[in-house]
Design an enzyme around this catalytic site. Structure first.
Site, PDB file in Angstrom:
ATOM      1  N   GLU A  28      46.902  37.087  29.758  1.00  0.00           N
ATOM      2  CA  GLU A  28      47.597  36.240  30.773  1.00  0.00           C
ATOM      3  C   GLU A  28      47.045  34.561  30.787  1.00  0.00           C
ATOM      4  OE1 GLU A  28      50.100  36.341  32.626  1.00  0.00           O
ATOM      5  OE2 GLU A  28      50.400  38.759  32.147  1.00  0.00           O
TER       6      GLU A  28
ATOM      7  N   ALA B 283      38.820  41.894  40.695  1.00  0.00           N
ATOM      8  CA  ALA B 283      40.019  40.789  40.534  1.00  0.00           C
ATOM      9  C   ALA B 283      41.175  41.346  41.383  1.00  0.00           C
ATOM     10  CB  ALA B 283      40.344  40.415  39.269  1.00  0.00           C
TER      11      ALA B 283
ATOM     12  N   GLY C  77      38.996  50.543  40.333  1.00  0.00           N
ATOM     13  CA  GLY C  77      40.449  50.287  39.497  1.00  0.00           C
ATOM     14  C   GLY C  77      40.646  51.187  38.454  1.00  0.00           C
TER      15      GLY C  77
ATOM     16  N   LYS D  74      42.052  33.274  35.928  1.00  0.00           N
ATOM     17  CA  LYS D  74      41.175  33.810  34.789  1.00  0.00           C
ATOM     18  C   LYS D  74      40.828  32.898  33.891  1.00  0.00           C
ATOM     19  CE  LYS D  74      41.171  38.508  35.494  1.00  0.00           C
ATOM     20  NZ  LYS D  74      39.599  39.115  35.479  1.00  0.00           N
TER      21      LYS D  74
ATOM     22  N   SER E 223      41.605  37.673  30.412  1.00  0.00           N
ATOM     23  CA  SER E 223      43.024  38.226  30.105  1.00  0.00           C
ATOM     24  C   SER E 223      43.804  37.610  29.254  1.00  0.00           C
ATOM     25  CB  SER E 223      43.479  38.236  31.518  1.00  0.00           C
ATOM     26  OG  SER E 223      44.982  38.694  31.612  1.00  0.00           O
TER      27      SER E 223
ATOM     28  N   HIS F 189      46.479  46.529  28.926  1.00  0.00           N
ATOM     29  CA  HIS F 189      46.085  47.981  28.538  1.00  0.00           C
ATOM     30  C   HIS F 189      46.408  49.013  29.807  1.00  0.00           C
ATOM     31  CE1 HIS F 189      42.948  45.441  30.442  1.00  0.00           C
ATOM     32  NE2 HIS F 189      42.576  46.378  30.951  1.00  0.00           N
TER      33      HIS F 189
ATOM     34  N   LEU G 293      32.972  39.897  46.088  1.00  0.00           N
ATOM     35  CA  LEU G 293      32.998  38.820  45.201  1.00  0.00           C
ATOM     36  C   LEU G 293      33.004  37.382  45.953  1.00  0.00           C
ATOM     37  CD1 LEU G 293      34.736  40.068  42.060  1.00  0.00           C
ATOM     38  CD2 LEU G 293      32.705  39.618  42.284  1.00  0.00           C
TER      39      LEU G 293
ATOM     40  N   TYR H 281      47.348  33.721  38.861  1.00  0.00           N
ATOM     41  CA  TYR H 281      46.391  34.871  38.137  1.00  0.00           C
ATOM     42  C   TYR H 281      45.800  34.420  36.975  1.00  0.00           C
ATOM     43  CZ  TYR H 281      44.647  38.992  35.945  1.00  0.00           C
ATOM     44  OH  TYR H 281      43.883  39.914  35.199  1.00  0.00           O
TER      45      TYR H 281
END
Length: 321
Positions: free
Chosen positions: A128, A79, A11, A154, A126, A180, A56, A150
Site C-alpha cells: 500500500e 497495525a 492476526g 506504513k 506494505s 497475502h 504499541l 494506512y
C-alpha cells in the site's frame, strides 16, 4: 532456544508466524492489547504465560515486555490494517501503525543500547506504500506514493525503521509484503468477504454479495508462505529491505471467477452488486511486486499460486457453513 516476540500475534500473519517459529523450536511471546484481542486461535500454540498485555502506543509497556521475555527477534506485525477504516480513522491509524512502530524501535534501541544488534527487528511494510504506482512492477527502489492514511502510516514506519538501522546500527529489516491472504483473513477484507459470500450463496444462506471496485488488480499470495520470508530476513548477517510478492497481478473479477467457479457457478453476475460506499476515496488501481531480491538473497519463493489460494479459502468457508 531462541525467543521471538510478535506484536499483532492474534492476526492472520501472527498466527502463521507463531506456528512457523514453534516448529523451528522457538519460544514465542506475543503482545496483546489491553483493549482485549481475541486469542482463541492461539490456544494450543502459545501458553497464556507467553502473552503479554501491552500496546504499541505505550512505550512503557513495550519496555516492560522486552525486559520480561528478552527476545532474540522481534516481529512488528501490529497495525490497524484495514485501508477503508483508515480513511474514517486517520488519526488512530497513524498512531498505532506509524507511531507504534517508532515506539517499538525506540524500546528496542533503549533496551539494547550497549549492543544494538542483539535483538533483530522485522517491520511489516506494505505494498500500500506504492499506492499510485510509479512503475509497472514495483521493487525495493520504486518511489512510494501512498493513497490512504494506512499507506502513509506504513511509509512513516518503513522509513523510520531504515533510519534506526542507519543511525543506531540496529539489525532492523523491512518486508514490503504485497497482498497475502488465507482462510484466517478477517471478514472485513474483500477476499474473505468473497470466499464467505460464495460459500453462503452456495448453501442458500444469502442471495448476493455487495462489493466496491471489482476492476482493481492486486498481487495475491498465501500468508503462510510470506511469514517464512519474514523469518529469513532476520537470519541474514546484514539487515535490509525486501519485496515479498508473487510477481503476478489479478483483478477482483478474476477472484470472483475462481471462487464462484469452485462451487459450479460460471456466471456470477446475478450474485454480485456494486456499491459506491465500498469504494476508496483515492483508489490503488494495480500493484504487482518484483521479489527477485528476496529469491536471490533469501532463497525465498512462493509455493501457493492464485488459483490454489482461492480454492483453499472457499473450501474453508464451505466447511464452516
Amino acid at each position: 532456544m531462541r525467543t521471538a516476540l510478535i506484536t499483532g500475534i492474534t492476526g492472520q500473519d501472527g498466527l502463521y508466524l507463531t506456528e512457523f517459529l514453534l516448529a523451528k523450536g522457538y519460544a514465542v511471546h506475543g503482545l496483546v492489547s489491553p483493549r482485549g484481542e481475541a486469542t482463541g486461535e492461539l490456544d494450543g500454540l502459545v501458553e497464556e504465560s507467553h502473552l503479554h498485555r501491552g500496546d504499541l502506543t505505550d512505550l512503557a509497556s513495550l519496555m516492560r515486555t522486552l525486559r520480561r521475555c528478552e527476545p532474540d527477534e522481534v516481529y512488528n506485525l501490529g497495525a490497524l490494517s484495514s485501508v477503508s477504516y483508515s480513511f474514517d480513522n486517520a488519526h488512530e491509524t497513524s498512531s498505532v501503525t506509524g507511531m507504534g512502530a517508532l515506539n517499538l524501535l525506540e524500546a528496542v534501541r533503549l533496551h539494547t543500547e550497549s549492543d544494538p544488534g542483539r535483538i533483530r527487528v522485522y517491520q511489516a511494510s506494505s505494498s500500500e506504500m506504492f499506492g499510485k504506482a510509479q512503475a509497472a512492477v514495483q521493487d525495493e527502489r520504486t518511489l512510494l506514493w501512498p493513497r490512504s492514511p494506512y499507506g502513509v502510516a506504513k511509509v512513516f514506519a518503513h522509513y523510520m525503521t531504515i533510519n534506526y538501522r542507519e543511525s543506531y546500527g540496529m539489525h532492523a529489516s523491512t518486508g514490503i509484503l504485497f497482498n497475502h491472504e488465507s482462510p484466517r483473513r478477517g471478514p472485513e477484507f474483500v477476499t474473505r468477504k468473497i470466499s464467505q459470500g460464495v460459500a453462503r450463496i452456495h448453501a442458500g444462506l444469502q442471495d448476493h454479495l455487495t462489493l466496491g471496485n471489482i476492476d482493481v488488480e492486486r498481487d495475491w499470495g498465501f500468508a503462510g508462505d510470506y511469514v517464512e520470508a519474514m523469518w529469513l530476513m532476520l537470519q541474514q548477517d546484514l539487515p535490509d529491505d525486501y519485496v515479498v510478492a508473487t510477481g503476478r497481478s489479478h483483478s477482483i473479477r478474476d477472484f470472483l471467477d475462481l471462487a464462484f467457479g469452485h462451487v459450479g457457478i460460471e456466471d456470477w453476475t446475478p450474485y454480485v452488486r456494486q456499491d459506491k460506499r465500498f469504494m476508496r476515496p483515492a483508489e490503488v488501481d494495480r500493484v504487482v511486486g518484483d521479489a527477485s531480491k528476496a529469491e536471490r538473497v533469501l532463497g525465498w519463493r512462493p509455493t501457493v499460486d492464485f488459483s490454489q489460494l482461492v480454492a483453499m479459502m472457499v473450501e474453508h468457508d464451505l466447511s464452516i457453513v
